[in-house]
Motif scaffolding. Structure first.
Motif, mmCIF file in Angstrom:
data_model
loop_
_atom_site.group_PDB
_atom_site.id
_atom_site.type_symbol
_atom_site.label_atom_id
_atom_site.label_comp_id
_atom_site.label_asym_id
_atom_site.label_seq_id
_atom_site.Cartn_x
_atom_site.Cartn_y
_atom_site.Cartn_z
ATOM 1 N N GLN A 278 65.147 31.025 72.935
ATOM 2 C CA GLN A 278 64.750 29.617 72.917
ATOM 3 C C GLN A 278 65.760 28.761 73.681
ATOM 4 O O GLN A 278 65.389 27.784 74.339
ATOM 5 N N VAL A 279 67.035 29.128 73.602
ATOM 6 C CA VAL A 279 68.053 28.422 74.395
ATOM 7 C C VAL A 279 67.781 28.624 75.889
ATOM 8 O O VAL A 279 67.792 27.676 76.679
ATOM 9 N N TYR A 280 67.510 29.873 76.279
ATOM 10 C CA TYR A 280 67.205 30.158 77.683
ATOM 11 C C TYR A 280 65.941 29.415 78.132
ATOM 12 O O TYR A 280 65.869 28.917 79.259
ATOM 13 N N LYS A 281 64.961 29.369 77.244
ATOM 14 C CA LYS A 281 63.713 28.675 77.578
ATOM 15 C C LYS A 281 63.983 27.207 77.861
ATOM 16 O O LYS A 281 63.440 26.627 78.809
ATOM 17 N N GLY A 282 64.833 26.582 77.035
ATOM 18 C CA GLY A 282 65.176 25.181 77.274
ATOM 19 C C GLY A 282 65.919 24.974 78.575
ATOM 20 O O GLY A 282 65.689 23.987 79.289
ATOM 21 N N ILE A 283 66.808 25.916 78.922
ATOM 22 C CA ILE A 283 67.572 25.796 80.163
ATOM 23 C C ILE A 283 66.643 25.887 81.370
ATOM 24 O O ILE A 283 66.708 25.070 82.297
ATOM 25 N N ILE A 284 65.773 26.897 81.373
ATOM 26 C CA ILE A 284 64.844 27.067 82.497
ATOM 27 C C ILE A 284 63.907 25.872 82.595
ATOM 28 O O ILE A 284 63.577 25.402 83.698
ATOM 29 N N SER A 285 63.470 25.333 81.463
ATOM 30 C CA SER A 285 62.600 24.154 81.472
ATOM 31 C C SER A 285 63.311 22.948 82.066
ATOM 32 O O SER A 285 62.710 22.175 82.827
ATOM 33 N N ASP A 286 64.588 22.774 81.731
ATOM 34 C CA ASP A 286 65.351 21.657 82.303
ATOM 35 C C ASP A 286 65.459 21.789 83.819
ATOM 36 O O ASP A 286 65.311 20.793 84.552
#
Length: 395
Positions: A278-286
Motif C-alpha cells: 500500500q505504501v508502494y501504491k501510494g508512491i506510484i500514484s503520486d
C-alpha cells in the motif's frame, strides 16, 4: 489508465526514466534506510546539474518527458519545516561531497573538463521532493530502517557462527607428543627424519624406532562442550524484530513445519507485506499524478500488485463461473479476471471473443469445430448377431 493518451504518456515516462529499475532500487533503499526521496528535476532538466551559477541555460539539457532521481537521504542533512507543524516543509538541505574519480574527461557539448569531485550545498524546494518514511511516528521527520531493531542480533549471530567454527577447528586439532631418551644428536636426527615425511604422515606410514622413542597422539580437551542454542536465540530475535517468520530465512530451522503451521506463520507477515504494498501504491500514484499534472492531463488509473499468497486457482475460476451464472457480474469481467489469474498479459476481451466465434463456428460437415474429430459410428452388427458369434465360437 482509462485515458489512452495518459497511458501513452506514462509509458514514455516509464521508459525515459527506466522506472522499473528505479523503483526496485527505491523500494530496496526505503526498506534499508527507512526513508527515501524522489527529486522531480525542475525546468525539464535531463540531468542533475551543479552548480547552476557556472552554467549557461543552453548548457543544461532540456527534455519533454520529465525526469526524477533518487536522492540519498543520508546526504540530506536537514529538512526545514515550520517549527509548530513539521508537515509544512519548506526545503531540503543537500550537503555532501560527491564520489571521487581518479580520471575525468570533457563534456561533449561544452568542451569543458568535468571535475573529478564536487562538494554540494544546495537547497531543494519541498515542492520538488517526494519524501516517504516508514517505521516512524507522526512527530518524526525521518524514517527508520526495517532492520533497525535486528541489527545487534545480526552481529551476535555472525559472532556466534564464527566462534562455533573456531571451536570446531580447535576440537578437530591434534598434536603428537614425542619423548626421546638420548642426547641432542638423537633429537636432531629424529627431527630431520620427521621433516622428510611432511607435516601429516601419509596413510599407512611406518615408523621404526627404538624403545627410547615414545610417540603419543594428543587431542584437544579444553573445548569439549554441549550444543549451544545461541544461533536459535539470535535468529528468533531477528525474526521477531523484522516481523518475518523463521521459515522464510531458509536455514536449517525452516523445515519440519506442517501445512497448517506454515499457513498460520504466513498470515501475519503477509499482512505486513500487503501494508508495504500500500505504501508502494501510494508512491506510484503520486508519481503518476505528477506526470499527469505536468502535461495537463486527467485520467483515472489503477495500481495493482500480484497477490502475496496465491490462492487455489481452480477454486477461484469456479467462483467466477458461479458469480457469472448468478448474474453478479458480466461475462466480460469474469473473462478478464480469469485471464489475469492465468497470467495473460496481452488479453483483450473483444479480440478474444472474435477469435472464439471463428473457432466455434459450424463447419461444412455440420460439426461445431472443424478441428474436432467426428463422432465414431456405432457397429453395424446387432447385439443378437454378437450373441450368436459368441455361442458358435464357444466363448
Amino acid at each position: 489508465f482509462e485515458n489512452e493518451i495518459a497511458q501513452a504518456v506514462w509509458d514514455a515516462f516509464e521508459k525515459a526514466n527506466d522506472f522499473q529499475k528505479l523503483f526496485r532500487d527505491f523500494a530496496t533503499e526505503l526498506s534499508a534506510y527507512g526513508e527515501n526521496m524522489f527529486w522531480k528535476l525542475p525546468d525539464n532538466q535531463k540531468y542533475i546539474v551543479y552548480p547552476k551559477k557556472d552554467l549557461q541555460l543552453s548548457d543544461v539539457p532540456k527534455v519533454i518527458i520529465p525526469r526524477i532521481r533518487i536522492i540519498d537521504p543520508s546526504n540530506i542533512v536537514e529538512i526545514v519545516t515550520y517549527p509548530e507543524d513539521i508537515t509544512r516543509r519548506l526545503f531540503y538541505v543537500w550537503l555532501t561531497p560527491t564520489q571521487y574519480q581518479i580520471y575525468t574527461g570533457k563534456d561533449d557539448k561544452t568542451g569543458k573538463v568535468v571535475s573529478g569531485t564536487k562538494f554540494i550545498y544546495q537547497q531543494i524546494p519541498a515542492a520538488q521532493m517526494l519524501h516517504y518514511t516508514v517505521n516512524c511516528v507522526s512527530n518524526e521527520k525521518r524514517g527508520r530502517s526495517d532492520l533497525f531493531a535486528a541489527l545487534p542480533y545480526f552481529k551476535r549471530l555472525r559472532d556466534t557462527i564464527n566462534y562455533e567454527i573456531i571451536a570446531q577447528q580447535k576440537n578437530a586439532a591434534w598434536a603428537i607428543d614425542t619423548t626421546i631418551q638420548g642426547d641432542e644428536q638423537d633429537i636432531a636426527a629424529y627431527k630431520a627424519a620427521q621433516q622428510a615425511l611432511g607435516t601429516i604422515p601419509n596413510a599407512g606410514s611406518e615408523f621404526i624406532h627404538t624403545e627410547a622413542i615414545k610417540r603419543e597422539y594428543l587431542a584437544n580437551k579444553g573445548t569439549a562442550r554441549g550444543v549451544s542454542n545461541a544461533f536459535e536465540w539470535c535468529l528468533s530475535m531477528i525474526a521477531g524484530s523484522t516481523g518475518i517468520p523463521i521459515s522464510y530465512f531458509g536455514t536449517h530451522l525452516s523445515g519440519g513445519q506442517t501445512r497448517a503451521s506454515a499457513i498460520v506463520a504466513t498470515e501475519p507477515v503477509a499482512k505486513r507485506f500487503e501494508m508495504r504494498q500500500q505504501v508502494y501504491k501510494g508512491i506510484i500514484s503520486d508519481v503518476a499524478n505528477w506526470v499527469l499534472d505536468h502535461f495537463g492531463l486527467k485520467s483515472n488509473f489503477e495500481v495493482n500488485f500480484p497477490e502475496i499468497i496465491t490462492q487455489d486457482r481452480s477454486a477461484k475460476l469456479k467462483d467466477l463461473q458461479l458469480g457469472e451464472a448468478a448474474g453478479w457480474w458480466s461475462h466480460e469481467r469474469a473473462a478478464e479476471v480469469a485471464a489475469s489469474e492465468m497470467g495473460f498479459k496481452d488479453y483483450d476481451y473483444e479480440t478474444e471473443q472474435e477469435k472464439a466465434k471463428v473457432e466455434n463456428a459450424p463447419s461444412d460437415f455440420g460439426f461445431s469445430n472443424p478441428f474436432t474429430e467426428p463422432p465414431k459410428s456405432s457397429s453395424a452388427i446387432t447385439s443378437e448377431e454378437k450373441k450368436q458369434v459368441k455361442d458358435n465360437n464357444g466363448f
